[in-house]
Design a protein around this motif. Structure first.
Motif, PDB file in Angstrom:
ATOM      1  N   LEU A  63      -7.526  -1.266   1.015  1.00  0.00           N
ATOM      2  CA  LEU A  63      -5.975  -2.049   1.059  1.00  0.00           C
ATOM      3  C   LEU A  63      -5.527  -1.773   2.459  1.00  0.00           C
ATOM      4  O   LEU A  63      -4.941  -2.950   2.945  1.00  0.00           O
ATOM      5  CB  LEU A  63      -5.018  -1.802  -0.049  1.00  0.00           C
ATOM      6  CG  LEU A  63      -3.754  -2.217  -0.178  1.00  0.00           C
ATOM      7  CD1 LEU A  63      -3.937  -3.714  -0.309  1.00  0.00           C
ATOM      8  CD2 LEU A  63      -2.805  -1.521  -1.015  1.00  0.00           C
TER       9      LEU A  63
ATOM     10  N   HIS B 100      -8.029   3.584  -1.713  1.00  0.00           N
ATOM     11  CA  HIS B 100      -7.196   2.342  -1.544  1.00  0.00           C
ATOM     12  C   HIS B 100      -6.865   2.501   0.117  1.00  0.00           C
ATOM     13  O   HIS B 100      -6.630   1.352   0.654  1.00  0.00           O
ATOM     14  CB  HIS B 100      -5.903   2.221  -2.413  1.00  0.00           C
ATOM     15  CG  HIS B 100      -4.576   2.825  -1.701  1.00  0.00           C
ATOM     16  ND1 HIS B 100      -4.288   4.133  -1.766  1.00  0.00           N
ATOM     17  CD2 HIS B 100      -3.759   2.155  -1.261  1.00  0.00           C
ATOM     18  CE1 HIS B 100      -3.400   4.302  -1.132  1.00  0.00           C
ATOM     19  NE2 HIS B 100      -2.857   3.152  -0.987  1.00  0.00           N
TER      20      HIS B 100
ATOM     21  N   ASN C   8      -0.476   6.892  -5.419  1.00  0.00           N
ATOM     22  CA  ASN C   8      -0.938   6.490  -4.242  1.00  0.00           C
ATOM     23  C   ASN C   8      -1.510   7.638  -3.212  1.00  0.00           C
ATOM     24  O   ASN C   8      -2.365   7.730  -2.618  1.00  0.00           O
ATOM     25  CB  ASN C   8       0.145   5.565  -3.180  1.00  0.00           C
ATOM     26  CG  ASN C   8      -0.212   4.139  -3.610  1.00  0.00           C
ATOM     27  OD1 ASN C   8      -0.651   3.754  -4.467  1.00  0.00           O
ATOM     28  ND2 ASN C   8       0.077   3.373  -2.586  1.00  0.00           N
TER      29      ASN C   8
ATOM     30  N   ASP D  99       1.284  -2.301   0.656  1.00  0.00           N
ATOM     31  CA  ASP D  99       1.453  -1.565  -0.759  1.00  0.00           C
ATOM     32  C   ASP D  99       2.338  -2.370  -1.596  1.00  0.00           C
ATOM     33  O   ASP D  99       1.797  -2.295  -2.945  1.00  0.00           O
ATOM     34  CB  ASP D  99       1.954  -0.045  -0.631  1.00  0.00           C
ATOM     35  CG  ASP D  99       0.843   0.772  -0.367  1.00  0.00           C
ATOM     36  OD1 ASP D  99      -0.289   0.620  -0.748  1.00  0.00           O
ATOM     37  OD2 ASP D  99       0.906   1.643   0.529  1.00  0.00           O
TER      38      ASP D  99
END
Length: 338
Positions: free
Chosen positions: A188, A184, A178, A294
């Motif tokens: 996200l 992301h 990550n 996450d």
């Protein structure tokens, strides 16, 4: 339209969630305060059980649970005697290096007992108020040292007792990836933009610069990551020390620190807000920290060894190449016995 690429279309049926062994490196075991002199307990780490103990003089040991003599589990009925771990079955004693130090009834012992360790133990360091174990699948000694981290080692200048622990049903590499996957963060986490990321690699150390100085991170192998977040001239630090419990389960652990700003100061307010943002959703911000978003991905994704990447994805492949160094093949003599 030509014939379909069946490898691409059908690959997910054969993918594994976590196709990796436990990596080599320094890993957090427990907080020093939690293990008292003379105490022993069973712990699950590195895809097996271990016996963690502290000698009466304060030294820490971590051993394979099964006595090399006749296989008794030393975490059930065993005892700490001085600095040694004693097996309950026949009272063989072992030190933290795995040497047998006493067989109370023997006049003649197997020659190997005098020559070398016969019980697998892990090298242990106590640093930052934490107990660390060096894990290597082939029992090789540590190849790098734990670093100096001023925020958690200096006697003054920093404060913050906030800690957290979260279980992720994935391997440690997937969590660490990550850090380089900044795209992301927008989609996200809800960040307003995709921040630029630069990654540099030097042996077991990876340095990250996310957002041109907004986040500066340093990973020391797979088990320790120091991330410094800066907003409005104020820096707060996340020290992350994830444990590989098994091939498909990781325990994320973090400590949060910041300079010892004066009570009621603007700087203190900013520092606390940065820490809130690292974890979840800070007040007045639309983007969310890892706790909020996450885990639904980590707990359910599969690992694609040949991902279809595009120009905004960050240095994912470079990261994977760096991380690969921590995977060690099982020694040949052990593979033959499997």
């Amino acid at each position: 339209m030509g014939s379909p690429n069946l490898k691409v279309l059908l690959e997910s049926k054969t993918l594994e969630r976590c196709p990796f062994p436990i990596p080599a490196g320094w890993f957090f075991v427990d907080y020093s305060e939690n293990l008292k002199p003379g105490e022993l307990r069973n712990v699950q780490l590195f895809d097996q059980e271990w016996v963690l103990f502290r000698g009466e003089g304060g030294s820490v040991g971590m051993s394979d649970p099964y006595c090399p003599h006749l296989g008794a589990h030393m975490g059930h009925g065993g005892k700490v005697c001085g600095e040694h771990l004693r097996c309950p079955f026949h009272h063989w004693e072992y030190d933290a290096s795995g040497f047998c130090k006493s067989i109370p009834y023997a006049k003649i012992v197997p020659p190997i007992v005098k020559r070398e360790p016969i019980l697998r133990t892990l090298p242990i360091k106590e640093k930052y108020g934490l107990i660390w174990a060096w894990f290597h699948p082939a029992c090789e000694p540590p190849s790098w040292e734990l670093p100096y981290i001023p925020e958690i080692e200096d006697a003054s200048g920093y404060t913050g007792s906030r800690r957290g622990s979260w279980t992720a049903n994935t391997c440690i590499q997937e969590i660490a990836e990550n850090g380089v996957d900044t795209a992301h963060l927008k989609f996200l986490h809800g960040a307003p933009m995709i921040p630029p990321v630069e990654a540099t690699y030097d042996g077991p150390v990876m340095k990250l610069d996310i957002g041109r100085g907004y986040i500066l991170g340093t990973a020391y192998g797979p088990g320790l990551n120091v991330m410094r977040f800066t907003q409005q001239g104020v820096t707060a630090t996340m020290i992350s020390y994830t444990q590989p419990i098994s091939a498909e389960k990781s325990q994320m652990n973090m400590s949060f620190r910041h300079p010892d700003f004066a009570a009621g100061s603007t700087e203190l307010h900013i520092a606390k807000k940065i820490v809130d943002h690292m974890i979840g959703a800070a007040e007045g911000e639309e983007s969310a920290g890892f706790e909020s978003v996450d885990f639904i991905v980590w707990n359910n994704k599969k690992y694609r060894p040949n991902p279809l990447l595009c120009d905004g994805d960050g240095p994912v492949l470079q990261f994977r190449k760096w991380f690969k160094q921590f995977y060690v093949e099982t020694p040949a003599e052990l593979r033959q016995g499997q």
